[in-house]
Design a protein around this motif. Structure first.
Motif, PDB file in Angstrom:
ATOM      1  N   THR A 123       0.684  -1.285  -0.059  1.00 59.31           N
ATOM      2  CA  THR A 123      -0.137  -0.067   0.076  1.00 59.31           C
ATOM      3  C   THR A 123       0.603   1.203   0.139  1.00 59.31           C
ATOM      4  N   LEU A 154       2.335   1.787  -3.371  1.00 59.56           N
ATOM      5  CA  LEU A 154       1.172   2.477  -4.490  1.00 59.56           C
ATOM      6  C   LEU A 154       0.993   3.793  -4.249  1.00 59.56           C
ATOM      7  N   HIS A 184       1.354   7.197  -6.492  1.00 57.29           N
ATOM      8  CA  HIS A 184       0.003   7.998  -6.561  1.00 57.29           C
ATOM      9  C   HIS A 184       0.467   9.578  -6.289  1.00 57.29           C
ATOM     10  N   PHE A 199      -3.484   4.515  -9.713  1.00 62.96           N
ATOM     11  CA  PHE A 199      -2.704   4.168  -8.678  1.00 62.96           C
ATOM     12  C   PHE A 199      -3.591   4.734  -7.369  1.00 62.96           C
ATOM     13  N   ALA A 228      -6.067   1.882  -6.850  1.00 62.92           N
ATOM     14  CA  ALA A 228      -5.468   0.689  -6.405  1.00 62.92           C
ATOM     15  C   ALA A 228      -4.923   0.906  -4.784  1.00 62.92           C
ATOM     16  N   THR A 229      -4.726   2.180  -4.432  1.00 59.88           N
ATOM     17  CA  THR A 229      -4.237   2.297  -2.967  1.00 59.88           C
ATOM     18  C   THR A 229      -5.465   2.225  -2.215  1.00 59.88           C
ATOM     19  N   GLN A 287      -6.740  -1.639  -1.540  1.00 64.21           N
ATOM     20  CA  GLN A 287      -5.991  -1.958  -0.378  1.00 64.21           C
ATOM     21  C   GLN A 287      -6.216  -1.659   0.775  1.00 64.21           C
ATOM     22  N   LEU A 346       0.906  -4.695  -7.509  1.00 65.29           N
ATOM     23  CA  LEU A 346       1.761  -3.840  -8.297  1.00 65.29           C
ATOM     24  C   LEU A 346       1.583  -3.829  -9.872  1.00 65.29           C
ATOM     25  N   PRO A 379      -2.311  -2.169 -11.230  1.00 72.34           N
ATOM     26  CA  PRO A 379      -2.323  -0.709 -11.688  1.00 72.34           C
ATOM     27  C   PRO A 379      -1.179  -0.466 -12.718  1.00 72.34           C
TER      28      PRO A 379
END
Lengths: 173, 85
Positions: A2, A5, A9, A63, A66-67, A70, B33, B36
């Motif tokens: 995390t 990412l 970001h 990103f 994605a963060t 998570q 990883l 994204p």
């Protein structure tokens, strides 16, 4: 993972979006100068910066999502509002600001640079007058572009504040 | 064009790695990883295709939307349409 990412970001957000806001803010005035006979070099560079970093900026929401996935905060109101605002800002940049810049740049490139003296005073005066006319015609377009760029910048500022304040978030400061 | 080339390669490679990871060790960190990364490459391919004048032929831009190999399809099509290069 995390943390990695989130670092990507934030890093891309600072580099890409920051560059776009600066270059896009400088563009309208510089385009008017170029149309007035300064030559399109700097204007073309500013447009290239905006376009290039807009493509790089795609990584920011990807990103970010994605963060958020998570962390399990994708359903939070502050994140949804941020995503909607980001979508509006991206649409504004891709569909309005960049095409507007392109049309102003085309005007600037169509304008012959008045700096070169041809030895003929009449021709030089003629060119100066034509440049003045073109500048007057382009001024409303540039003003509108400046306003839209300002809205784009404000949208990003709001998103950044939302990311920091995270109203009603329960995951700490 | 250079951006499109890099993004097309990244799009295909990251998807291959993602699927390879899924079929073998299935490490969650690798998926987190590469996911994204693949998403970014996919969107960059679509955006650059939209901005490339050479891709303004019928059907070329829609090929960018194909998952995984869209960028490679667009590149192939552009090269097939410009025999000068």
């Amino acid at each position: 993972m995390t943390k990695l990412l989130l670092s990507i970001h934030v890093l891309v957000a600072i580099l890409a979006v920051g560059s776009i806001t600066v270059a896009a803010s400088m563009f309208p005035r510089q385009a008017l100068r170029a149309i007035g006979g300064e030559g399109p070099g700097v204007t073309a560079l500013l447009h290239r910066v905006c376009r290039g970093y807009a493509v790089a900026g795609i990584a920011v929401p990807v990103f970010g999502i994605a963060t958020g996935a998570q962390l399990g905060v994708l359903g939070d109101a502050w994140l949804i509002v941020s995503l909607v605002l980001t979508g509006i800002a991206a649409a504004l940049l891709g569909l309005v600001i960049l095409p507007g810049q392109r049309s102003l740049l085309a005007l600037a490139e169509g304008q012959a640079p008045s700096g070169e003296s041809t030895g003929n005073a009449d021709a030089a005066a003629d060119a100066a007058e034509r440049a003045e006319h073109a500048q007057a015609a382009a001024r409303p377009v540039a003003a509108r572009l400046a306003m839209l760029t300002g809205i784009f910048n404000v949208l990003w500022a709001v998103v950044v504040v939302l990311m920091i304040v995270r109203p009603s978030s329960t995951t700490g400061a | 064009m250079r951006t499109l080339r890099i993004a097309a390669a990244a799009e295909a490679a990251s998807l291959a790695l993602l699927l390879g990871n899924l079929l073998t060790v299935h490490a969650p960190a690798l998926s987190a990883l590469l996911g994204p990364l693949h998403g970014t490459a996919y969107l960059v391919v679509i955006a650059t295709t939209w901005m490339t004048p050479a891709a303004a032929t019928p059907g070329t831009r829609w090929r960018a939307l194909v998952p995984g190999v869209g960028g490679l399809l667009v590149l192939r099509r552009i090269e097939a349409r410009s025999p000068a290069n």
